[in-house]
Design a protein around this motif. Structure first.
Motif, PDB file in Angstrom:
ATOM      1  N   HIS A  93     -53.602  34.527  40.373  1.00 27.01           N
ATOM      2  CA  HIS A  93     -54.000  34.750  41.764  1.00 27.01           C
ATOM      3  C   HIS A  93     -53.268  35.943  42.373  1.00 27.01           C
ATOM      4  CE1 HIS A  93     -50.460  32.050  42.279  1.00 27.01           C
ATOM      5  NE2 HIS A  93     -50.273  32.745  43.392  1.00 27.01           N
ATOM      6  N   GLU A  94     -52.031  36.211  41.936  1.00 27.65           N
ATOM      7  CA  GLU A  94     -51.311  37.365  42.460  1.00 27.65           C
ATOM      8  C   GLU A  94     -52.012  38.676  42.087  1.00 27.65           C
ATOM      9  OE1 GLU A  94     -48.065  34.296  41.319  1.00 27.65           O
ATOM     10  OE2 GLU A  94     -49.946  35.080  40.471  1.00 27.65           O
ATOM     11  N   GLN A  95     -52.531  38.735  40.851  1.00 31.19           N
ATOM     12  CA  GLN A  95     -53.239  39.944  40.427  1.00 31.19           C
ATOM     13  C   GLN A  95     -54.484  40.171  41.267  1.00 31.19           C
ATOM     14  OE1 GLN A  95     -53.810  38.679  36.317  1.00 31.19           O
ATOM     15  NE2 GLN A  95     -52.363  40.245  35.604  1.00 31.19           N
ATOM     16  N   VAL A  96     -55.270  39.112  41.449  1.00 29.57           N
ATOM     17  CA  VAL A  96     -56.497  39.235  42.245  1.00 29.57           C
ATOM     18  C   VAL A  96     -56.156  39.592  43.683  1.00 29.57           C
ATOM     19  CG1 VAL A  96     -58.571  38.058  43.060  1.00 29.57           C
ATOM     20  CG2 VAL A  96     -57.695  37.576  40.763  1.00 29.57           C
ATOM     21  N   VAL A 148     -65.058  41.041  50.786  1.00 26.95           N
ATOM     22  CA  VAL A 148     -63.604  41.270  50.771  1.00 26.95           C
ATOM     23  C   VAL A 148     -63.301  42.695  51.237  1.00 26.95           C
ATOM     24  CG1 VAL A 148     -61.609  41.573  49.247  1.00 26.95           C
ATOM     25  CG2 VAL A 148     -63.040  39.524  49.042  1.00 26.95           C
ATOM     26  N   ALA A 149     -64.027  43.668  50.712  1.00 30.74           N
ATOM     27  CA  ALA A 149     -63.780  45.079  51.050  1.00 30.74           C
ATOM     28  C   ALA A 149     -64.050  45.373  52.524  1.00 30.74           C
ATOM     29  CB  ALA A 149     -64.640  45.987  50.175  1.00 30.74           C
ATOM     30  N   ALA A 150     -64.916  44.563  53.161  1.00 28.11           N
ATOM     31  CA  ALA A 150     -65.255  44.778  54.566  1.00 28.11           C
ATOM     32  C   ALA A 150     -64.395  43.936  55.508  1.00 28.11           C
ATOM     33  CB  ALA A 150     -66.731  44.445  54.798  1.00 28.11           C
ATOM     34  N   SER A 151     -63.405  43.222  54.962  1.00 25.70           N
ATOM     35  CA  SER A 151     -62.621  42.269  55.755  1.00 25.70           C
ATOM     36  C   SER A 151     -61.187  42.742  55.965  1.00 25.70           C
ATOM     37  CB  SER A 151     -62.608  40.899  55.065  1.00 25.70           C
ATOM     38  OG  SER A 151     -63.908  40.355  54.972  1.00 25.70           O
ATOM     39  N   TRP A 189     -49.786  31.034  49.055  1.00 25.71           N
ATOM     40  CA  TRP A 189     -49.223  32.359  48.757  1.00 25.71           C
ATOM     41  C   TRP A 189     -49.981  33.377  49.600  1.00 25.71           C
ATOM     42  CZ3 TRP A 189     -51.662  36.736  46.797  1.00 25.71           C
ATOM     43  CH2 TRP A 189     -50.842  37.762  46.286  1.00 25.71           C
ATOM     44  N   ALA A 190     -49.270  34.351  50.126  1.00 23.35           N
ATOM     45  CA  ALA A 190     -49.917  35.401  50.916  1.00 23.35           C
ATOM     46  C   ALA A 190     -49.286  36.740  50.603  1.00 23.35           C
ATOM     47  CB  ALA A 190     -49.806  35.111  52.413  1.00 23.35           C
ATOM     48  N   ALA A 191     -50.076  37.789  50.751  1.00 26.12           N
ATOM     49  CA  ALA A 191     -49.552  39.135  50.507  1.00 26.12           C
ATOM     50  C   ALA A 191     -50.180  40.125  51.476  1.00 26.12           C
ATOM     51  CB  ALA A 191     -49.829  39.570  49.073  1.00 26.12           C
ATOM     52  N   THR A 192     -49.369  41.096  51.867  1.00 27.50           N
ATOM     53  CA  THR A 192     -49.835  42.315  52.519  1.00 27.50           C
ATOM     54  C   THR A 192     -49.485  43.441  51.547  1.00 27.50           C
ATOM     55  OG1 THR A 192     -47.747  42.865  53.614  1.00 27.50           O
ATOM     56  CG2 THR A 192     -49.214  41.299  54.748  1.00 27.50           C
ATOM     57  N   ARG A 193     -49.694  44.674  51.948  1.00 31.52           N
ATOM     58  CA  ARG A 193     -49.322  45.774  51.061  1.00 31.52           C
ATOM     59  C   ARG A 193     -47.818  46.016  51.053  1.00 31.52           C
ATOM     60  NH1 ARG A 193     -54.321  50.058  52.143  1.00 31.52           N
ATOM     61  NH2 ARG A 193     -55.934  48.452  52.144  1.00 31.52           N
ATOM     62  N   ARG A 194     -47.079  45.289  51.925  1.00 33.73           N
ATOM     63  CA  ARG A 194     -45.635  45.465  52.001  1.00 33.73           C
ATOM     64  C   ARG A 194     -44.837  44.265  51.503  1.00 33.73           C
ATOM     65  NH1 ARG A 194     -44.041  48.694  57.519  1.00 33.73           N
ATOM     66  NH2 ARG A 194     -45.478  50.462  57.270  1.00 33.73           N
ATOM     67  N   CYS A 195     -45.443  43.092  51.432  1.00 37.45           N
ATOM     68  CA  CYS A 195     -44.665  41.910  51.070  1.00 37.45           C
ATOM     69  C   CYS A 195     -45.551  40.833  50.467  1.00 37.45           C
ATOM     70  CB  CYS A 195     -43.931  41.345  52.299  1.00 37.45           C
ATOM     71  SG  CYS A 195     -45.023  40.598  53.535  1.00 37.45           S
ATOM     72  N   ALA A 196     -44.924  39.879  49.796  1.00 39.23           N
ATOM     73  CA  ALA A 196     -45.595  38.678  49.291  1.00 39.23           C
ATOM     74  C   ALA A 196     -44.722  37.484  49.660  1.00 39.23           C
ATOM     75  CB  ALA A 196     -45.798  38.752  47.785  1.00 39.23           C
ATOM     76  N   VAL A 197     -45.359  36.410  50.090  1.00 40.94           N
ATOM     77  CA  VAL A 197     -44.659  35.233  50.598  1.00 40.94           C
ATOM     78  C   VAL A 197     -45.312  33.987  50.036  1.00 40.94           C
ATOM     79  CG1 VAL A 197     -44.113  33.901  52.686  1.00 40.94           C
ATOM     80  CG2 VAL A 197     -44.036  36.398  52.762  1.00 40.94           C
ATOM     81  N   ARG A 198     -44.490  32.978  49.711  1.00 38.99           N
ATOM     82  CA  ARG A 198     -45.029  31.681  49.292  1.00 38.99           C
ATOM     83  C   ARG A 198     -44.358  30.584  50.095  1.00 38.99           C
ATOM     84  NH1 ARG A 198     -45.019  27.190  46.229  1.00 38.99           N
ATOM     85  NH2 ARG A 198     -42.769  27.251  45.939  1.00 38.99           N
ATOM     86  N   VAL A 199     -45.148  29.585  50.512  1.00 36.84           N
ATOM     87  CA  VAL A 199     -44.590  28.427  51.208  1.00 36.84           C
ATOM     88  C   VAL A 199     -45.048  27.161  50.491  1.00 36.84           C
ATOM     89  CG1 VAL A 199     -44.534  29.603  53.437  1.00 36.84           C
ATOM     90  CG2 VAL A 199     -46.519  28.199  52.839  1.00 36.84           C
ATOM     91  N   LEU A 254     -56.284  43.528  48.107  1.00 35.04           N
ATOM     92  CA  LEU A 254     -55.607  44.308  49.145  1.00 35.04           C
ATOM     93  C   LEU A 254     -55.927  45.793  49.011  1.00 35.04           C
ATOM     94  CD1 LEU A 254     -52.095  42.607  49.237  1.00 35.04           C
ATOM     95  CD2 LEU A 254     -53.740  42.680  51.125  1.00 35.04           C
ATOM     96  N   GLU A 255     -55.993  46.279  47.787  1.00 34.59           N
ATOM     97  CA  GLU A 255     -56.312  47.685  47.561  1.00 34.59           C
ATOM     98  C   GLU A 255     -57.738  48.010  47.996  1.00 34.59           C
ATOM     99  OE1 GLU A 255     -54.315  50.168  46.619  1.00 34.59           O
ATOM    100  OE2 GLU A 255     -52.723  48.678  46.836  1.00 34.59           O
ATOM    101  N   ALA A 256     -58.617  46.983  48.019  1.00 37.26           N
ATOM    102  CA  ALA A 256     -60.016  47.210  48.389  1.00 37.26           C
ATOM    103  C   ALA A 256     -60.213  47.329  49.893  1.00 37.26           C
ATOM    104  CB  ALA A 256     -60.882  46.072  47.847  1.00 37.26           C
ATOM    105  N   GLY A 257     -59.252  46.816  50.700  1.00 33.75           N
ATOM    106  CA  GLY A 257     -59.438  46.942  52.136  1.00 33.75           C
ATOM    107  C   GLY A 257     -58.673  45.998  53.039  1.00 33.75           C
ATOM    108  N   PRO A 258     -58.544  44.706  52.720  1.00 35.16           N
ATOM    109  CA  PRO A 258     -57.897  43.778  53.653  1.00 35.16           C
ATOM    110  C   PRO A 258     -56.431  44.109  53.933  1.00 35.16           C
ATOM    111  CG  PRO A 258     -59.119  42.586  51.963  1.00 35.16           C
ATOM    112  CD  PRO A 258     -59.083  44.022  51.535  1.00 35.16           C
ATOM    113  N   SER A 259     -55.961  43.631  55.074  1.00 32.19           N
ATOM    114  CA  SER A 259     -54.550  43.761  55.423  1.00 32.19           C
ATOM    115  C   SER A 259     -53.749  42.550  54.966  1.00 32.19           C
ATOM    116  CB  SER A 259     -54.398  43.907  56.943  1.00 32.19           C
ATOM    117  OG  SER A 259     -55.062  45.050  57.411  1.00 32.19           O
ATOM    118  N   LEU A 260     -54.414  41.387  54.843  1.00 25.14           N
ATOM    119  CA  LEU A 260     -53.742  40.136  54.495  1.00 25.14           C
ATOM    120  C   LEU A 260     -54.645  39.317  53.595  1.00 25.14           C
ATOM    121  CD1 LEU A 260     -51.400  38.051  54.988  1.00 25.14           C
ATOM    122  CD2 LEU A 260     -52.762  37.211  56.929  1.00 25.14           C
ATOM    123  N   VAL A 261     -54.112  38.892  52.455  1.00 26.13           N
ATOM    124  CA  VAL A 261     -54.825  37.982  51.550  1.00 26.13           C
ATOM    125  C   VAL A 261     -53.979  36.732  51.391  1.00 26.13           C
ATOM    126  CG1 VAL A 261     -55.674  37.599  49.197  1.00 26.13           C
ATOM    127  CG2 VAL A 261     -56.020  39.816  50.307  1.00 26.13           C
TER     128      VAL A 261
END
Length: 318
Positions: free
Chosen positions: A194-197, A172-175, A219-229, A202-209
């Motif tokens: 799942h939102e907490q994880v 995860v940290a390398a992705s 559900w998806a999140a970046t460091r700027r937003c969270a979205v659910r479909v 995201l804090e560990a490295g990824p741009s999108l989870v």
């Protein structure tokens, strides 16, 4: 070009005691096939035996437009297999007979060097001794290639939970992009939302989870937003390969928006919520198509285009 690294195997789908259907499978191989069918130039680095199953898999991959890395055909005594049992609700359970060896010296030298994205996950990322090669490849390519990762947990083969979680967190940290299912998180991080994880990752490295939730949507999140479909309606035949199809749909949708590649990391971190939602819906459409067919049989780009045309041509009801 997108490079996928991981296992390819024959999926023996048990329908009844006397009815067993053999189909090509393996999570990374399924992702590669779906990507190629969606029009993305795709290379797969895997491990195949020179046996009947291996020949079937090579034909399947080639027929879908996937290029095999030369190191993929090895001296394995046999190609890996999975035995899949589908429940009355279409959900799949798996038993595996899989070998994932270290790659020969130089076998990984060229993998992913010309790709905008390198994707890996599932057993290849945790099953030793080959898993250490996969992690080293991811870390070596990170500077020049965007990294995508799907844990796709198989607890029966992942050994000690703490050790497996540590390896998952290293990847995860390398992705840059991480897609994980709610079922995976229930095993990896029991008792945590799942939102907490997702935000911790995201804090560990990824741009999108991205967290897929079956019929609960995604559900998806970046460091700027969270979205659910929401999930798309589908008459489920089985769920074999659905998560892999979602991953491929996600990467293809990002590629079409010029959001893959090491040079596009800043753009991915700053992506607007409406773009994230559109990407998730496109990925969900690919997964829904796969759920509507037997086995890991993702749609082509033409299938999806024809589906959209049919919807557009339907008379309004009101």
């Amino acid at each position: 070009m997108i490079t996928v690294v991981g296992e390819a195997l024959m999926d023996l789908i048990v329908q009844t005691a006397r009815d067993v259907v053999a189909r090509p499978g393996g999570s990374p191989a399924n992702v590669a096939v779906a990507l190629a069918r969606l029009g993305q130039p795709t290379t797969l680095l895997t491990q195949l035996g020179d046996d009947a199953h291996g020949r079937t898999l090579r034909e399947h991959l080639s027929g879908s437009g996937v290029r095999l890395e030369p190191a993929s055909v090895s001296d394995l005594p046999r190609t890996s297999v999975a035995r899949t049992r589908v429940g009355l609700d279409g959900q799949a359970g798996y038993d595996f007979d899989i070998t994932w060896r270290s790659f020969p010296d130089g076998g990984l030298t060229g993998a992913g060097t010309a790709s905008v994205c390198l994707h890996t996950g599932s057993l290849a990322a945790v099953l030793q001794p080959g898993a250490d090669d996969v992690l080293a490849l991811v870390r070596n390519r990170r500077a020049t290639t965007m990294i995508s990762y799907d844990p796709n947990c198989r607890p029966s083969l992942m050994g000690d939970q703490v050790t497996a979680r540590r390896r998952v967190e290293e990847l995860v940290a390398a992705s840059d992009i991480v897609k994980v299912s709610l079922e995976d998180l229930a095993w990896l991080c029991p008792g945590r939302r799942h939102e907490q994880v997702g935000h911790d990752w995201l804090e560990a490295g990824p741009s999108l989870v991205v967290v897929t939730q079956g019929d609960g949507g995604a559900w998806a999140a970046t460091r700027r937003c969270a979205v659910r479909v929401d999930a798309l309606p589908v008459a489920v035949v089985d769920t074999v390969g659905a998560g892999d199809a979602f991953t491929a749909g996600l990467l293809a949708a990002l590629a079409e928006r010029d959001l893959l590649g090491a040079a596009r990391r800043t753009a991915l971190r700053a992506v607007r919520p409406d773009i994230v939602a559109a990407v998730l819906l496109e990925a969900a459409r690919v997964a829904a198509w796969t759920c509507g067919r037997r086995g890991a049989d993702p749609p082509t780009r033409a299938d999806l285009a024809a589906d959209r045309s049919a919807v557009a041509a339907s008379p309004a009801v009101g």
